[in-house]
Design a protein around this motif. Structure first.
Motif: not given
Length: 164
Positions: A99-104
């Protein structure tokens, strides 16, 4: 309190019940603090009418709900997620996109609502809806610092361990 609005994506395999109910409950109970979305790894093409009925009861606008693929949230034009939560065991075990932005990320598992008769199905959906609501309310009751970048993964994980 922070003015940040968090983007949250709920994922289930079919995107027809648990992920959709999670999307609606957090949107309504979160009172503008969250932009919520749901998707499936293998969407089945329709949102379950029992899920729609329960969301209608809490005032969530269900007019645009549809069963959709998580690939809609992968591209450069997709909203960047802050949090991604799987809500069924199958989706939790699948290889998810990067996922873009490496979400939690976290897993908040719920059993698949089911039943032979319409009455049994309705009762099962109401039970799962109540569990999702209970976990959502616990999430919303947390202090703002629990959502800080260095805390959020642990916070989401603890909520995923709730038992019903």
């Amino acid at each position: 309190m922070s003015d940040k609005i968090y983007n949250v994506l709920f994922i289930c395999t079919g995107n027809s019940a648990r992920s959709v109910m999670s999307e609606g409950l957090l949107a309504v109970l979160g009172k503008g603090r969250f932009r919520t979305f749901s998707a499936g790894s293998k969407p089945n093409g329709r949102v379950n009418p029992h899920a729609i009925a329960l969301l209608d009861e809490i005032g969530y606008d269900t007019s645009a709900l549809r069963s959709k693929s998580w690939t809609e949230f992968e591209g450069p034009d997709a909203p960047q997620m802050d949090i991604i939560i799987t809500v069924c065991g199958n989706a939790a075990g699948e290889v998810c996109p990067i996922w873009p932005g490496h979400p939690s990320t976290a897993h908040w598992g719920y059993e698949d609502p089911h039943g032979e008769t319409e009455e049994e199905k309705r009762a099962s959906f109401e039970k799962i809806f109540a569990q999702i609501k209970q976990r959502t309310e616990a999430f919303l009751a947390l202090p703002e610092e629990a959502l800080a970048p260095e805390q959020i993964r642990a916070t989401l994980g603890r909520l995923g361990e709730m038992s019903f």
